[in-house]
Design an enzyme around this catalytic site. Sequence first.
Site, short mmCIF file in Angstrom:
data_model
loop_
_atom_site.label_atom_id
_atom_site.label_comp_id
_atom_site.label_asym_id
_atom_site.label_seq_id
_atom_site.Cartn_x
_atom_site.Cartn_y
_atom_site.Cartn_z
N ARG A 100 -30.45 -21.25 -26.45
CA ARG A 100 -30.71 -21.22 -27.76
C ARG A 100 -30.67 -22.47 -28.36
O ARG A 100 -30.28 -22.59 -29.67
CB ARG A 100 -29.71 -19.73 -28.38
CG ARG A 100 -29.58 -18.70 -27.58
CD ARG A 100 -30.85 -17.93 -27.80
NE ARG A 100 -30.85 -17.28 -29.26
CZ ARG A 100 -30.42 -16.18 -29.60
NH1 ARG A 100 -29.82 -15.52 -28.79
NH2 ARG A 100 -30.51 -15.93 -30.98
N ARG A 119 -30.15 -21.81 -35.76
CA ARG A 119 -29.68 -21.96 -36.96
C ARG A 119 -28.32 -23.05 -37.19
O ARG A 119 -28.04 -23.51 -38.30
CB ARG A 119 -29.12 -20.58 -37.29
CG ARG A 119 -29.88 -19.70 -38.03
CD ARG A 119 -29.39 -18.24 -38.00
NE ARG A 119 -29.07 -17.87 -36.78
CZ ARG A 119 -28.31 -16.72 -36.49
NH1 ARG A 119 -28.24 -15.66 -37.47
NH2 ARG A 119 -27.90 -16.48 -35.30
N ARG A 173 -37.45 -22.31 -41.00
CA ARG A 173 -37.51 -20.69 -40.70
C ARG A 173 -37.46 -19.94 -42.32
O ARG A 173 -38.31 -19.11 -42.33
CB ARG A 173 -35.83 -20.42 -40.42
CG ARG A 173 -35.38 -18.89 -40.72
CD ARG A 173 -36.00 -18.09 -39.59
NE ARG A 173 -35.06 -16.82 -39.77
CZ ARG A 173 -35.30 -15.77 -40.41
NH1 ARG A 173 -36.34 -15.69 -41.48
NH2 ARG A 173 -34.44 -14.77 -40.57
N ASP A 217 -38.68 -14.58 -29.00
CA ASP A 217 -37.59 -14.06 -28.92
C ASP A 217 -38.00 -12.76 -27.67
O ASP A 217 -39.06 -12.65 -27.47
CB ASP A 217 -37.30 -13.14 -30.18
CG ASP A 217 -35.91 -12.61 -29.97
OD1 ASP A 217 -34.92 -13.32 -30.30
OD2 ASP A 217 -35.84 -11.28 -29.83
N TYR A 253 -31.76 -2.35 -26.91
CA TYR A 253 -32.44 -2.53 -28.33
C TYR A 253 -33.32 -1.54 -28.34
O TYR A 253 -33.23 -0.78 -29.66
CB TYR A 253 -33.10 -3.88 -28.56
CG TYR A 253 -31.73 -5.06 -28.23
CD1 TYR A 253 -30.95 -5.51 -29.34
CD2 TYR A 253 -31.84 -5.80 -27.14
CE1 TYR A 253 -30.01 -6.60 -29.32
CE2 TYR A 253 -30.80 -6.80 -27.12
CZ TYR A 253 -29.85 -7.09 -27.96
OH TYR A 253 -29.20 -8.09 -28.04
O1 CP3 Z 1 -34.02 -22.20 -28.42
C1 CP3 Z 1 -34.16 -20.91 -28.08
O2 CP3 Z 1 -33.64 -20.34 -27.19
C2 CP3 Z 1 -35.07 -20.10 -29.11
C3 CP3 Z 1 -35.82 -19.00 -28.52
C4 CP3 Z 1 -34.96 -17.82 -28.42
C5 CP3 Z 1 -34.57 -17.07 -29.32
N1 CP3 Z 1 -33.85 -15.70 -28.85
C6 CP3 Z 1 -34.69 -17.19 -30.77
C7 CP3 Z 1 -33.93 -16.53 -31.91
C8 CP3 Z 1 -34.63 -17.11 -27.19
C9 CP3 Z 1 -34.72 -17.56 -25.67
C10 CP3 Z 1 -34.05 -15.84 -27.64
C11 CP3 Z 1 -33.46 -15.08 -26.60
C12 CP3 Z 1 -32.78 -13.71 -26.87
N2 CP3 Z 1 -32.90 -12.92 -28.23
C13 CP3 Z 1 -31.83 -13.04 -26.25
C14 CP3 Z 1 -31.28 -13.49 -24.89
C15 CP3 Z 1 -30.41 -14.32 -25.04
C16 CP3 Z 1 -29.00 -14.05 -25.43
O3 CP3 Z 1 -28.50 -14.74 -26.57
O4 CP3 Z 1 -28.16 -13.12 -24.90
C17 CP3 Z 1 -31.26 -11.59 -26.91
C18 CP3 Z 1 -30.47 -10.81 -26.45
C19 CP3 Z 1 -32.21 -11.71 -28.32
C20 CP3 Z 1 -32.15 -10.81 -29.15
C21 CP3 Z 1 -31.93 -11.27 -30.45
N3 CP3 Z 1 -32.67 -11.96 -31.20
C22 CP3 Z 1 -30.59 -11.14 -31.23
C23 CP3 Z 1 -29.47 -10.27 -30.75
C24 CP3 Z 1 -30.81 -11.80 -32.42
C25 CP3 Z 1 -29.71 -11.96 -33.50
C26 CP3 Z 1 -28.60 -12.76 -33.23
C27 CP3 Z 1 -28.81 -14.20 -33.10
O5 CP3 Z 1 -28.34 -14.84 -32.16
O6 CP3 Z 1 -29.17 -14.73 -34.09
C28 CP3 Z 1 -31.82 -12.58 -32.46
C29 CP3 Z 1 -32.63 -13.65 -33.41
C30 CP3 Z 1 -32.84 -14.71 -33.06
N4 CP3 Z 1 -33.58 -15.01 -31.66
C31 CP3 Z 1 -32.69 -16.08 -33.84
C32 CP3 Z 1 -33.24 -17.08 -33.05
C33 CP3 Z 1 -33.30 -18.62 -33.34
C34 CP3 Z 1 -31.87 -16.19 -35.21
C35 CP3 Z 1 -32.98 -15.40 -36.18
C36 CP3 Z 1 -32.90 -16.13 -37.63
O7 CP3 Z 1 -33.54 -17.41 -37.56
O8 CP3 Z 1 -32.50 -15.60 -38.32
#
Ligand code: CP3
Length: 344
Positions: free
Chosen positions: A27, A31, A40, A77, A152
Amino acid sequence: MSPVTDRKLLATVLGLRQERPPVWIMRQAGRYLPEYRETRKAAGGFLELCYTPELAVEVTLQPLRRFDLDAAILFSDILVIPDALGQKVRFEVGEGPLLEPLDAEGIDRLDKSRVLEHLAPVLETVRRLRAQLPDDKTLIGFCGAPWTVATYMLNGRGSPDQWTARRFALEQPEAFQRLMDILVEVSIDYLAAQLQAGADVVQIFESWALNLDDAAFARQVNEPNKRIVAGLRQRIPDAPVIGFPRGAAGNIAGYAAATGVNALGIDYAAPLDFVRNTLPKHLPVQGNLDPLRLVIGGAAMDNQVRAILAAFADRPHIFNLGHGIVPETPIAHVERLIELIKQG
Ligand code: CP3
Protein backbone atom coordinates in the site's frame (compact mmCIF):
# COMPACT_ATOMS: atom_id res chain seq x y z
CA MET A 1 13.11 -4.53 -22.69
CA SER A 2 16.22 -5.01 -20.60
CA PRO A 3 17.19 -8.48 -19.45
CA VAL A 4 15.08 -9.76 -16.57
CA THR A 5 17.98 -9.49 -14.14
CA ASP A 6 17.99 -5.68 -14.43
CA ARG A 7 14.73 -5.70 -12.53
CA LYS A 8 15.94 -6.95 -9.20
CA LEU A 9 12.52 -7.43 -7.73
CA LEU A 10 11.25 -9.45 -10.67
CA ALA A 11 14.47 -11.49 -10.65
CA THR A 12 13.89 -12.29 -6.97
CA VAL A 13 10.34 -13.44 -7.65
CA LEU A 14 11.86 -15.72 -10.29
CA GLY A 15 14.16 -17.23 -7.66
CA LEU A 16 17.40 -15.27 -7.98
CA ARG A 17 18.67 -14.14 -4.57
CA GLN A 18 20.07 -10.58 -4.52
CA GLU A 19 22.95 -9.27 -2.43
CA ARG A 20 20.60 -6.78 -0.72
CA PRO A 21 16.91 -7.62 -0.91
CA PRO A 22 14.81 -5.45 -3.22
CA VAL A 23 12.02 -3.60 -1.45
CA TRP A 24 8.52 -2.28 -1.93
CA ILE A 25 5.95 -1.31 0.66
CA MET A 26 2.50 -2.80 0.74
CA ARG A 27 0.00 0.00 0.00
CA GLN A 28 2.92 2.33 -0.73
CA ALA A 29 0.70 4.88 -2.49
CA GLY A 30 -1.72 6.20 0.07
CA ARG A 31 -2.83 8.53 2.76
CA TYR A 32 0.47 8.74 4.68
CA LEU A 33 1.73 10.83 1.71
CA PRO A 34 0.51 14.49 1.61
CA GLU A 35 0.80 14.49 -2.20
CA TYR A 36 -1.56 11.48 -2.33
CA ARG A 37 -4.11 13.25 -0.15
CA GLU A 38 -3.96 16.23 -2.48
CA THR A 39 -4.45 14.22 -5.69
CA ARG A 40 -7.20 12.22 -4.00
CA LYS A 41 -9.03 15.44 -3.11
CA ALA A 42 -8.70 16.75 -6.67
CA ALA A 43 -10.03 13.45 -8.08
CA GLY A 44 -13.25 13.65 -6.09
CA GLY A 45 -13.94 10.01 -5.33
CA PHE A 46 -11.59 7.07 -4.76
CA LEU A 47 -12.90 5.10 -7.74
CA GLU A 48 -12.53 8.17 -9.97
CA LEU A 49 -8.87 8.14 -8.95
CA CYS A 50 -8.59 4.44 -9.88
CA TYR A 51 -10.35 4.94 -13.23
CA THR A 52 -8.50 8.08 -14.39
CA PRO A 53 -5.19 6.90 -15.89
CA GLU A 54 -3.49 10.29 -15.61
CA LEU A 55 -4.21 10.50 -11.87
CA ALA A 56 -3.64 6.80 -11.17
CA VAL A 57 -0.21 7.00 -12.86
CA GLU A 58 0.61 10.07 -10.77
CA VAL A 59 -0.23 8.45 -7.41
CA THR A 60 1.49 5.19 -8.39
CA LEU A 61 4.73 7.12 -9.03
CA GLN A 62 4.54 9.38 -5.95
CA PRO A 63 6.22 6.96 -3.51
CA LEU A 64 9.01 6.23 -6.02
CA ARG A 65 9.88 9.92 -6.20
CA ARG A 66 10.46 10.01 -2.46
CA PHE A 67 11.98 6.60 -1.75
CA ASP A 68 14.49 4.26 -3.41
CA LEU A 69 11.90 1.53 -4.01
CA ASP A 70 12.48 -1.33 -6.46
CA ALA A 71 8.90 -1.59 -7.64
CA ALA A 72 5.80 0.38 -8.42
CA ILE A 73 2.44 -1.22 -7.68
CA LEU A 74 -0.42 -0.25 -9.93
CA PHE A 75 -2.77 2.13 -8.17
CA SER A 76 -6.20 0.54 -8.08
CA ASP A 77 -8.12 -1.58 -5.58
CA ILE A 78 -9.17 -5.20 -5.21
CA LEU A 79 -12.81 -4.06 -5.22
CA VAL A 80 -12.81 -2.80 -8.82
CA ILE A 81 -13.75 -6.41 -9.67
CA PRO A 82 -17.16 -6.37 -7.93
CA ASP A 83 -17.66 -2.88 -9.39
CA ALA A 84 -16.91 -4.25 -12.88
CA LEU A 85 -19.35 -7.13 -12.28
CA GLY A 86 -22.13 -4.64 -11.61
CA GLN A 87 -22.19 -4.67 -7.80
CA LYS A 88 -22.03 -1.03 -6.79
CA VAL A 89 -19.01 -0.16 -4.61
CA ARG A 90 -18.58 3.10 -2.68
CA PHE A 91 -15.63 4.30 -0.63
CA GLU A 92 -16.67 6.65 2.16
CA VAL A 93 -13.92 8.56 3.95
CA GLY A 94 -13.35 6.94 7.34
CA GLU A 95 -15.71 4.04 6.59
CA GLY A 96 -13.81 1.87 4.15
CA PRO A 97 -15.58 0.20 1.24
CA LEU A 98 -19.38 -0.15 1.19
CA LEU A 99 -21.24 -2.51 -1.17
CA GLU A 100 -24.83 -3.64 -1.50
CA PRO A 101 -24.55 -7.12 0.13
CA LEU A 102 -25.03 -10.00 -2.34
CA ASP A 103 -27.41 -12.93 -1.88
CA ALA A 104 -27.77 -16.03 -4.09
CA GLU A 105 -29.99 -14.18 -6.60
CA GLY A 106 -27.53 -11.30 -6.69
CA ILE A 107 -24.76 -13.72 -7.60
CA ASP A 108 -26.77 -14.87 -10.60
CA ARG A 109 -27.24 -11.25 -11.69
CA LEU A 110 -23.51 -10.51 -11.81
CA ASP A 111 -22.46 -9.69 -15.36
CA LYS A 112 -19.02 -10.96 -16.30
CA SER A 113 -19.29 -9.99 -19.95
CA ARG A 114 -18.02 -6.43 -19.51
CA VAL A 115 -15.30 -6.73 -16.91
CA LEU A 116 -12.31 -5.90 -19.10
CA GLU A 117 -14.22 -3.16 -20.87
CA HIS A 118 -15.04 -1.61 -17.49
CA LEU A 119 -11.42 -1.96 -16.38
CA ALA A 120 -9.92 -0.57 -19.60
CA PRO A 121 -8.78 2.63 -17.82
CA VAL A 122 -6.85 0.52 -15.28
CA LEU A 123 -5.13 -1.37 -18.11
CA GLU A 124 -4.32 1.97 -19.75
CA THR A 125 -2.71 3.01 -16.45
CA VAL A 126 -0.51 -0.11 -16.58
CA ARG A 127 0.58 0.70 -20.15
CA ARG A 128 1.45 4.29 -19.27
CA LEU A 129 3.32 3.20 -16.15
CA ARG A 130 5.52 0.71 -17.97
CA ALA A 131 6.32 3.38 -20.56
CA GLN A 132 7.29 5.91 -17.86
CA LEU A 133 9.10 3.72 -15.34
CA PRO A 134 12.88 3.36 -15.50
CA ASP A 135 14.01 0.02 -16.86
CA ASP A 136 15.23 -1.33 -13.54
CA LYS A 137 11.90 -0.83 -11.75
CA THR A 138 9.51 -3.76 -11.52
CA LEU A 139 5.84 -3.02 -12.16
CA ILE A 140 3.48 -5.04 -9.96
CA GLY A 141 -0.11 -5.66 -11.00
CA PHE A 142 -2.62 -7.28 -8.68
CA CYS A 143 -6.06 -8.55 -7.86
CA GLY A 144 -7.81 -9.71 -4.73
CA ALA A 145 -8.16 -13.46 -4.31
CA PRO A 146 -11.72 -14.74 -4.80
CA TRP A 147 -12.34 -15.52 -1.12
CA THR A 148 -11.12 -12.12 0.07
CA VAL A 149 -13.16 -10.28 -2.57
CA ALA A 150 -16.19 -12.47 -1.75
CA THR A 151 -16.01 -11.51 1.95
CA TYR A 152 -16.67 -7.89 0.93
CA MET A 153 -19.26 -8.82 -1.71
CA LEU A 154 -21.31 -10.98 0.66
CA ASN A 155 -21.09 -8.82 3.78
CA GLY A 156 -21.18 -5.44 2.05
CA ARG A 157 -18.21 -4.16 4.07
CA GLY A 158 -15.15 -5.39 5.92
CA SER A 159 -15.66 -7.45 9.07
CA PRO A 160 -13.23 -8.70 11.71
CA ASP A 161 -14.26 -12.38 11.49
CA GLN A 162 -15.74 -12.74 7.96
CA TRP A 163 -18.78 -14.31 9.63
CA THR A 164 -21.30 -13.58 6.86
CA ALA A 165 -19.12 -15.05 4.10
CA ARG A 166 -18.03 -18.09 6.13
CA ARG A 167 -21.65 -18.79 6.96
CA PHE A 168 -22.78 -18.35 3.35
CA ALA A 169 -20.07 -20.76 2.14
CA LEU A 170 -21.34 -23.47 4.52
CA GLU A 171 -25.08 -22.88 4.18
CA GLN A 172 -25.30 -22.18 0.45
CA PRO A 173 -22.38 -24.14 -1.01
CA GLU A 174 -23.68 -24.13 -4.58
CA ALA A 175 -24.34 -20.42 -4.80
CA PHE A 176 -21.00 -19.81 -3.10
CA GLN A 177 -19.25 -21.98 -5.68
CA ARG A 178 -20.91 -20.04 -8.49
CA LEU A 179 -19.48 -16.86 -7.01
CA MET A 180 -15.99 -18.40 -6.68
CA ASP A 181 -16.15 -19.62 -10.28
CA ILE A 182 -17.04 -16.15 -11.56
CA LEU A 183 -14.27 -14.52 -9.53
CA VAL A 184 -11.68 -17.08 -10.66
CA GLU A 185 -12.60 -16.58 -14.31
CA VAL A 186 -12.58 -12.78 -14.31
CA SER A 187 -9.42 -12.64 -12.16
CA ILE A 188 -7.55 -14.74 -14.75
CA ASP A 189 -8.72 -12.40 -17.53
CA TYR A 190 -7.82 -9.33 -15.49
CA LEU A 191 -4.34 -10.51 -14.42
CA ALA A 192 -3.51 -11.75 -17.93
CA ALA A 193 -4.57 -8.35 -19.30
CA GLN A 194 -2.35 -6.58 -16.76
CA LEU A 195 0.67 -8.71 -17.73
CA GLN A 196 -0.04 -8.10 -21.39
CA ALA A 197 -0.30 -4.35 -20.74
CA GLY A 198 3.18 -4.33 -19.18
CA ALA A 199 3.03 -5.52 -15.57
CA ASP A 200 6.12 -7.64 -14.78
CA VAL A 201 4.60 -9.62 -11.97
CA VAL A 202 1.17 -9.90 -10.34
CA GLN A 203 0.28 -10.30 -6.70
CA ILE A 204 -2.85 -12.07 -5.49
CA PHE A 205 -4.01 -10.46 -2.23
CA GLU A 206 -5.66 -13.07 -0.02
CA SER A 207 -5.97 -10.67 2.90
CA TRP A 208 -8.50 -12.79 4.78
CA ALA A 209 -6.83 -16.22 4.70
CA LEU A 210 -7.57 -16.56 8.40
CA ASN A 211 -10.36 -17.92 10.61
CA LEU A 212 -10.74 -20.94 8.30
CA ASP A 213 -10.66 -24.61 9.25
CA ASP A 214 -8.83 -27.17 7.11
CA ALA A 215 -11.65 -27.88 4.70
CA ALA A 216 -12.59 -24.21 4.34
CA PHE A 217 -8.97 -23.22 3.73
CA ALA A 218 -8.61 -25.85 1.02
CA ARG A 219 -11.83 -24.87 -0.70
CA GLN A 220 -11.93 -21.13 -0.22
CA VAL A 221 -8.21 -20.26 -0.39
CA ASN A 222 -6.05 -22.98 -1.99
CA GLU A 223 -8.41 -24.11 -4.70
CA PRO A 224 -9.37 -20.73 -6.24
CA ASN A 225 -5.79 -19.40 -5.97
CA LYS A 226 -4.51 -22.54 -7.66
CA ARG A 227 -7.05 -22.19 -10.45
CA ILE A 228 -6.03 -18.58 -11.04
CA VAL A 229 -2.32 -19.44 -11.23
CA ALA A 230 -2.99 -22.40 -13.54
CA GLY A 231 -5.39 -20.41 -15.75
CA LEU A 232 -2.94 -17.55 -16.01
CA ARG A 233 -0.06 -19.88 -16.94
CA GLN A 234 -2.20 -21.45 -19.65
CA ARG A 235 -2.26 -18.02 -21.32
CA ILE A 236 1.16 -16.77 -20.25
CA PRO A 237 3.34 -19.80 -19.46
CA ASP A 238 5.90 -18.06 -17.25
CA ALA A 239 3.56 -15.58 -15.56
CA PRO A 240 5.34 -14.51 -12.33
CA VAL A 241 2.96 -14.59 -9.38
CA ILE A 242 3.30 -13.57 -5.73
CA GLY A 243 0.67 -15.04 -3.39
CA PHE A 244 -0.11 -13.25 -0.14
CA PRO A 245 -2.28 -15.43 2.09
CA ARG A 246 -2.46 -13.14 5.13
CA GLY A 247 -3.04 -15.06 8.34
CA ALA A 248 -2.52 -18.47 6.73
CA ALA A 249 -0.29 -19.43 9.69
CA GLY A 250 0.33 -23.20 9.61
CA ASN A 251 -1.03 -23.32 6.06
CA ILE A 252 1.73 -21.29 4.34
CA ALA A 253 3.68 -24.24 2.94
CA GLY A 254 0.48 -25.99 1.87
CA TYR A 255 -0.70 -22.83 0.14
CA ALA A 256 2.60 -22.42 -1.73
CA ALA A 257 2.62 -26.05 -2.85
CA ALA A 258 -1.05 -26.19 -3.79
CA THR A 259 -1.09 -22.95 -5.78
CA GLY A 260 2.32 -22.97 -7.47
CA VAL A 261 2.95 -19.27 -6.83
CA ASN A 262 6.55 -18.16 -7.53
CA ALA A 263 6.90 -16.22 -4.31
CA LEU A 264 5.08 -16.09 -1.01
CA GLY A 265 4.09 -12.94 0.88
CA ILE A 266 4.45 -13.45 4.64
CA ASP A 267 2.37 -11.56 7.20
CA TYR A 268 4.00 -10.10 10.31
CA ALA A 269 2.47 -12.62 12.74
CA ALA A 270 4.34 -15.50 11.08
CA PRO A 271 7.37 -16.38 13.27
CA LEU A 272 10.63 -16.04 11.32
CA ASP A 273 11.98 -19.42 12.46
CA PHE A 274 8.75 -21.11 11.51
CA VAL A 275 8.82 -19.57 8.04
CA ARG A 276 12.46 -20.57 7.54
CA ASN A 277 11.90 -24.12 8.68
CA THR A 278 8.57 -24.72 6.97
CA LEU A 279 9.06 -23.41 3.45
CA PRO A 280 11.19 -25.04 0.76
CA LYS A 281 14.69 -23.50 0.87
CA HIS A 282 14.57 -21.91 -2.55
CA LEU A 283 11.06 -20.48 -2.36
CA PRO A 284 11.26 -16.67 -2.57
CA VAL A 285 9.63 -14.92 0.37
CA GLN A 286 8.34 -11.38 0.73
CA GLY A 287 7.88 -9.58 4.03
CA ASN A 288 7.32 -9.18 6.88
CA LEU A 289 7.73 -6.10 9.10
CA ASP A 290 4.81 -5.18 11.36
CA PRO A 291 3.50 -1.82 10.00
CA LEU A 292 3.22 -0.66 13.61
CA ARG A 293 7.02 -0.82 13.97
CA LEU A 294 7.27 1.54 11.00
CA VAL A 295 4.95 3.95 12.82
CA ILE A 296 7.03 3.80 16.03
CA GLY A 297 10.49 3.81 14.37
CA GLY A 298 13.72 3.78 16.39
CA ALA A 299 14.99 0.54 17.90
CA ALA A 300 11.51 -1.03 17.72
CA MET A 301 11.85 -0.87 13.96
CA ASP A 302 15.59 -1.23 13.40
CA ASN A 303 16.01 -4.40 15.47
CA GLN A 304 13.16 -6.22 13.75
CA VAL A 305 14.34 -5.11 10.29
CA ARG A 306 17.76 -6.62 11.06
CA ALA A 307 16.14 -9.83 12.36
CA ILE A 308 14.11 -10.17 9.14
CA LEU A 309 17.16 -9.50 6.93
CA ALA A 310 19.15 -12.12 8.85
CA ALA A 311 16.36 -14.71 8.82
CA PHE A 312 16.01 -14.58 5.03
CA ALA A 313 19.63 -13.83 4.08
CA ASP A 314 20.14 -17.26 2.54
CA ARG A 315 17.15 -17.31 0.20
CA PRO A 316 15.54 -15.03 -2.39
CA HIS A 317 13.90 -12.31 -0.28
CA ILE A 318 11.87 -9.23 -1.11
CA PHE A 319 11.67 -6.88 1.84
CA ASN A 320 8.16 -5.62 2.60
CA LEU A 321 5.78 -4.99 5.43
CA GLY A 322 3.66 -7.86 6.70
CA HIS A 323 0.52 -5.84 5.87
CA GLY A 324 -0.28 -2.40 4.47
CA ILE A 325 1.37 0.83 5.60
CA VAL A 326 -1.00 2.90 7.77
CA PRO A 327 -1.87 6.60 7.35
CA GLU A 328 -0.15 7.75 10.59
CA THR A 329 3.28 6.48 9.42
CA PRO A 330 5.95 9.22 9.56
CA ILE A 331 7.70 9.70 6.22
CA ALA A 332 11.09 9.93 7.97
CA HIS A 333 10.62 6.37 9.24
CA VAL A 334 10.05 5.10 5.72
CA GLU A 335 13.25 6.85 4.64
CA ARG A 336 15.14 5.20 7.50
CA LEU A 337 13.65 1.79 6.63
CA ILE A 338 14.87 1.97 3.04
CA GLU A 339 18.30 3.12 4.18
CA LEU A 340 18.58 0.16 6.57
CA ILE A 341 17.62 -2.32 3.88
CA LYS A 342 19.88 -0.85 1.21
CA GLN A 343 22.90 -0.25 3.45
CA GLY A 344 22.51 -2.71 6.29
O1 CP3 B 1 0.10 1.49 -3.31
C1 CP3 B 1 -0.84 0.68 -3.31
O2 CP3 B 1 -0.72 -0.45 -2.85
C2 CP3 B 1 -2.12 1.18 -3.87
C3 CP3 B 1 -3.02 0.21 -4.48
C4 CP3 B 1 -3.92 -0.53 -3.50
C5 CP3 B 1 -5.01 0.00 -2.76
N1 CP3 B 1 -5.67 -1.03 -2.17
C6 CP3 B 1 -5.39 1.43 -2.71
C7 CP3 B 1 -6.32 1.91 -1.66
C8 CP3 B 1 -3.89 -1.91 -3.25
C9 CP3 B 1 -2.87 -2.94 -3.73
C10 CP3 B 1 -5.01 -2.20 -2.41
C11 CP3 B 1 -5.35 -3.55 -1.99
C12 CP3 B 1 -6.51 -3.78 -1.12
N2 CP3 B 1 -7.69 -3.11 -1.06
C13 CP3 B 1 -6.59 -4.88 -0.21
C14 CP3 B 1 -5.53 -5.94 -0.02
C15 CP3 B 1 -4.40 -5.47 0.83
C16 CP3 B 1 -4.74 -5.33 2.29
O3 CP3 B 1 -4.58 -4.21 2.80
O4 CP3 B 1 -5.14 -6.33 2.91
C17 CP3 B 1 -7.85 -4.78 0.43
C18 CP3 B 1 -8.37 -5.73 1.49
C19 CP3 B 1 -8.54 -3.66 -0.13
C20 CP3 B 1 -9.93 -3.18 0.19
C21 CP3 B 1 -9.92 -1.80 0.70
N3 CP3 B 1 -9.68 -0.68 -0.06
C22 CP3 B 1 -10.15 -1.39 2.03
C23 CP3 B 1 -10.45 -2.31 3.20
C24 CP3 B 1 -10.04 0.01 2.05
C25 CP3 B 1 -10.31 0.94 3.20
C26 CP3 B 1 -9.29 0.86 4.25
C27 CP3 B 1 -7.97 1.44 3.83
O5 CP3 B 1 -6.97 0.72 3.88
O6 CP3 B 1 -7.93 2.61 3.47
C28 CP3 B 1 -9.71 0.42 0.74
C29 CP3 B 1 -9.47 1.81 0.28
C30 CP3 B 1 -8.13 2.11 -0.33
N4 CP3 B 1 -7.50 1.32 -1.26
C31 CP3 B 1 -7.33 3.27 -0.11
C32 CP3 B 1 -6.20 3.15 -0.93
C33 CP3 B 1 -5.08 4.14 -1.08
C34 CP3 B 1 -7.70 4.45 0.80
C35 CP3 B 1 -8.85 5.17 0.17
C36 CP3 B 1 -8.79 6.67 0.33
O7 CP3 B 1 -7.91 7.30 -0.26
O8 CP3 B 1 -9.68 7.16 1.00
